[in-house]
Design an enzyme around this catalytic site. Sequence first.
Site, PDB file in Angstrom:
ATOM      1  N   LYS A   1       0.768  -1.313  -0.015  1.00  0.00           N
ATOM      2  CA  LYS A   1       0.124   0.304  -0.107  1.00  0.00           C
ATOM      3  C   LYS A   1       0.572   1.176   0.072  1.00  0.00           C
ATOM      4  O   LYS A   1       0.797   2.524  -0.537  1.00  0.00           O
ATOM      5  CB  LYS A   1      -1.112  -0.165   1.144  1.00  0.00           C
ATOM      6  CG  LYS A   1      -2.402  -1.199   1.220  1.00  0.00           C
ATOM      7  CD  LYS A   1      -3.029  -0.515   2.295  1.00  0.00           C
ATOM      8  CE  LYS A   1      -4.432  -1.994   1.800  1.00  0.00           C
ATOM      9  NZ  LYS A   1      -5.508  -1.922   2.946  1.00  0.00           N
TER      10      LYS A   1
ATOM     11  N   ASP B   1     -10.003   2.877   2.038  1.00  0.00           N
ATOM     12  CA  ASP B   1     -10.019   2.510   3.134  1.00  0.00           C
ATOM     13  C   ASP B   1     -10.301   3.030   4.228  1.00  0.00           C
ATOM     14  O   ASP B   1     -11.167   3.089   5.471  1.00  0.00           O
ATOM     15  CB  ASP B   1      -8.352   1.961   3.716  1.00  0.00           C
ATOM     16  CG  ASP B   1      -8.543   0.695   2.909  1.00  0.00           C
ATOM     17  OD1 ASP B   1      -8.963   0.310   2.938  1.00  0.00           O
ATOM     18  OD2 ASP B   1      -6.927   0.673   2.847  1.00  0.00           O
TER      19      ASP B   1
END
Length: 506
Positions: free
Chosen positions: A284, A326
């Site tokens: 990420k 997220d």
Amino acid sequence: MICVTIAKETNQGLRESWQRAARAGAKLVELRLDYLIEPVDWALLLRDRPTPVLVTVRRTIDGGRWAGDESHRRTLLAEASANGADWVDVEVDIAPQFPRSGISRRVVSFHDMNSTPEQLSEIAQACAEGDADLVKLAVMARSLRDAFRLLDTIRLSHANRPTMGLAMGPLGQFTRVANARSGTNWTYAAWESETPPAPGMLSFDDLASIYHYESINHDTLLYAVIGDPVGHSKSPLVHNAAFRHHGLNKSYVPVRVPTEELGWFLQNCGGYGFRGLSVTIPHKEAVMAPLAEACPLVRLTGSCNTVMIEPEENGRHYRLSGFNTDLDAALGSLVEALPPGPQGTVATLAEVNVLLLGAGGVARSLAFGLSREGANLTIVNRTADRAEALAAETGATAALWADRDRLAQKATVIINGTSLGMSPQVDLSPLGPDCFHAGQVVFDTIYIPEWTVFLKSARAAGARTLSGVDMFIRQAAIQSQLFSGGKEPPVRLMAEKLRAALSPAP
Ligand code: NAP
């Protein structure tokens, strides 16, 4: 087409599995006679067959079980033709000395159980010259580049002779789906076997009902979840369901991307038809390096879980843009789980004491979101430097990982943003069972399993619990909207698909 591989020790077992496969919709079946431990009963096997059939007697050097006499093996292949098998599989090294007989068409195959040879095109050519109706290449991917080289070879060879190909092993598994886009005639699927007959082989059910293999063609656009490992991901279930719901010619596959190949993959995946990526552990942060553009949340958090890939005008380069789905998903999920404020007012995180465990991608998103909402945030992480850096960036307090149990007892909201407890390490928990009490809200971002040891202990102590499932669906829904060009995500359908694949609550 999906070719279902059936490998059983008895003729009866082969026949019965074949009938079940046909009832389930199989249109071609490969019978692996090398698994038989009794003489072949051609009448039982080939009379009134439920589907067209490919007969294979695979040698041990090619990943099969045939360790017997080679002339006997060739006799079986000749008998299969004489008994009218639709296809027989003849290995490239024996093809020149094994002339065509009967009406059977010939798969001329090459297997390498250890590597992907450099001269793959020459090998495909040799298979074609072995009087092949279909060339088959099955190689072991030792790197992601091997898997893509295999896809390139299928495409080039297919222009000359019908070709099917796949890369075995975890790094090549996606080629068993993506090969349809390269023109391959069929892909092999496992049937009723706990250990698939080849490494990385997917089940018929997965290929048919998750990946909708039969509808993938040259124009299908590819989407992927990338990470390492990635086999546990449930993202293909929800994203493929959403694509199908919208009637889009798009397919979503898991691609295991080792850290050392991330840069190469991002640079090249557009050319292979990839248009969007879900990014998971451990990429990420590293995925941000080649982005041409990053949305404000990626810039704020330094964590990117979604990449969109668009062809540039010249059609040879691709522009990568990064998004973070997220943060909104995690905060939305958490706020909804909070008890309402006084006189039923909407709950807020302002002034709430929150303990956040972890400082990786998901914890970064949470830390920025929580501090934006005004929470009193304490961050602990196994690697102390990362907790300190994140706390400094977000205005939170960093504390020692060793103090986490004591801090948890005093927190109102506890969040696990580490991967401790995630499958396959399901017995682990970042906190001991005595840290929880009634009145707390305990959130585990992990969604596989849904009921982690961490959450079970919190629930047993009377705390309000929230699993990562709701967050997962929320972040996938935002991604789905990006992947489908702005279409409303079918959230309920996506949730149903996910829940059906998870174990029920204990
Ligand atoms: P990540 O960037 O790799 O971060 C992993 C975190 O876990 C780091 O803080 C790491 O600490 C910690 N950690 C790993 N192994 C540990 C161990 N043995 N002991 C203590 N700490 C350990 O991963 P991520 O993307 O943030 O994902 C973290 C979790 O969130 C995963 O379980 C994932 O499934 C979950 N997640 C859920 C969703 C959802 O939608 N529900 C979305 C994304 C992620 P160090 O810094 O010391 O390495």
